[in-house]
Design a protein around this motif. Sequence first.
Motif, PDB file in Angstrom:
ATOM      1  N   CYS A 110       7.843   6.629  22.426  1.00  0.00           N
ATOM      2  CA  CYS A 110       7.152   5.583  23.179  1.00  0.00           C
ATOM      3  C   CYS A 110       6.303   4.738  22.231  1.00  0.00           C
ATOM      4  O   CYS A 110       5.793   5.231  21.225  1.00  0.00           O
ATOM      5  CB  CYS A 110       6.247   6.190  24.255  1.00  0.00           C
ATOM      6  N   SER A 111       6.149   3.484  22.550  1.00  0.00           N
ATOM      7  CA  SER A 111       5.353   2.586  21.708  1.00  0.00           C
ATOM      8  C   SER A 111       4.010   2.286  22.369  1.00  0.00           C
ATOM      9  O   SER A 111       3.849   2.454  23.579  1.00  0.00           O
ATOM     10  CB  SER A 111       6.091   1.271  21.489  1.00  0.00           C
ATOM     11  N   GLY A 140       0.308  -2.666  27.637  1.00  0.00           N
ATOM     12  CA  GLY A 140       0.840  -3.620  28.599  1.00  0.00           C
ATOM     13  C   GLY A 140      -0.148  -4.665  29.079  1.00  0.00           C
ATOM     14  O   GLY A 140      -1.178  -4.917  28.477  1.00  0.00           O
ATOM     15  N   ARG A 172       6.358   1.434  34.015  1.00  0.00           N
ATOM     16  CA  ARG A 172       7.346   0.599  33.310  1.00  0.00           C
ATOM     17  C   ARG A 172       8.780   1.074  33.532  1.00  0.00           C
ATOM     18  O   ARG A 172       9.682   0.274  33.740  1.00  0.00           O
ATOM     19  CB  ARG A 172       7.024   0.560  31.814  1.00  0.00           C
ATOM     20  N   GLN A 173       9.005   2.405  33.486  1.00  0.00           N
ATOM     21  CA  GLN A 173      10.387   2.871  33.580  1.00  0.00           C
ATOM     22  C   GLN A 173      10.924   2.717  34.995  1.00  0.00           C
ATOM     23  O   GLN A 173      12.092   2.476  35.202  1.00  0.00           O
ATOM     24  CB  GLN A 173      10.478   4.327  33.128  1.00  0.00           C
ATOM     25  N   GLU A 194       2.894  -0.563  22.962  1.00  0.00           N
ATOM     26  CA  GLU A 194       3.113  -1.658  23.914  1.00  0.00           C
ATOM     27  C   GLU A 194       3.550  -1.117  25.279  1.00  0.00           C
ATOM     28  O   GLU A 194       3.204  -1.689  26.311  1.00  0.00           O
ATOM     29  CB  GLU A 194       4.174  -2.624  23.376  1.00  0.00           C
ATOM     30  N   ASP A 195       4.314  -0.024  25.283  1.00  0.00           N
ATOM     31  CA  ASP A 195       4.726   0.587  26.552  1.00  0.00           C
ATOM     32  C   ASP A 195       3.510   0.977  27.377  1.00  0.00           C
ATOM     33  O   ASP A 195       3.526   0.920  28.612  1.00  0.00           O
ATOM     34  CB  ASP A 195       5.554   1.865  26.300  1.00  0.00           C
ATOM     35  N   GLY A 239       3.416   5.464  29.845  1.00  0.00           N
ATOM     36  CA  GLY A 239       3.540   4.378  30.821  1.00  0.00           C
ATOM     37  C   GLY A 239       4.485   4.670  31.972  1.00  0.00           C
ATOM     38  O   GLY A 239       4.761   3.790  32.785  1.00  0.00           O
TER      39      GLY A 239
END
Length: 388
Positions: free
Chosen positions: A346-347, A353, A29-30, A349-350, A299
């Motif tokens: 971090c969540s 996904g 993600r990042q 959702e991170d 993530g």
Amino acid sequence: SSHLVIVDYQDIASSKDLSLHLERAFGGRQLSSSSTSSTSTSTSSPLGIIAIRNIPNFLEAKQRFLPLAHPLAHLDPEYLETHLSDSKSFYNAGWSHGKEKLGDVPDLAKASYYFNPITDTPGTEEERERYPASYPCNKWPNEEEAPQLKEFKEAARSLGKVMHEVVILLAKHIDRMAEQRVKGYTKDLLYDAMRETEKAKGRLLYYYPLEENKRENDKDTAAKEDNWIGWHNDSGFLTSLAGDLYIDDTTGQPLPPSQIDPEAGLYVQNRTGDSIHVTIPKDCLAIQIGECVQILTGGVVVATPHCVRGPRAGWNPDSSTKVARISHPCFIDSKPTFPLVLPEGCSREDVVGATGKVPPLGERWVEDGMTFGDFLQKSFEKYYDWEG
């Protein structure tokens, strides 16, 4: 696989900064938000896999062990079921054929022989009782009863130990990248877990020849790109891959490239959702990311959806050759009590996904801090038919 990232063993064995290579190979993600542009194509999107070249003793160990899958797979089926299978571990030790599901039906296209290259009796007796899928005891073939498997145990351990060592080295570099990107990431988290673990699982795979008439008549099977092994993520930490070997199922002899369907083999889903055929060079070991590392890094790196496609019907004019494939992944994981905890900031959702082609991670990683052993058990219950 022109965009497969390849690094040298000397570089991963050193303190050299490999962050850019790891981003190109694994970025999640990042990376997608900060290091790629909106014009990113499937040729630049991370594949979730990295290859390592010039590993000491790797090629010799691979060439010694992989061919032994043929005589093993052709032992008497009753002997394999009676003496080499282990239902108590959910078939995570010894021989396994038809126990895993492909969709809703037993997967008969391939067989596996599982072993731990680090130790024959991992963990304590209490841990083995509590986590039967994580800590099974090895079930080696009797080399006196099966002389065609001479030195099988020694060859298996030699290759598995090399694969474990390389995972330990790469883990340190993944840690460094995660530390740079995630506030509160624990220093050497993955490196220490991989170095101290007794949970390693070698899987010697034998893919049986696909039946010609079935491939021609069954449009679903013929059209599916995952007809040798279905789309999935590895549920653990890091998976090392020794590459593959195509042989004549009748003779056990390696096949020349002209007899191998160029579209057969390993496919991965890259970060833009494309299916990419990955050919691991013969002199390289490759490493993929499992779902646990996706969780632990929040993530920053994500698990690698992958499958294996068998040869297409009718592509080879020499249809008398029955093509089989041999491969050997080695799954290096933490101890089962290891907590799968999100990094600070971090969540969920991170991490969870979109899942695309594979079963949702969120259905198995049901709470932050869940132990790896419990997560693995939930994953096996999803993927396996224990009544089979």
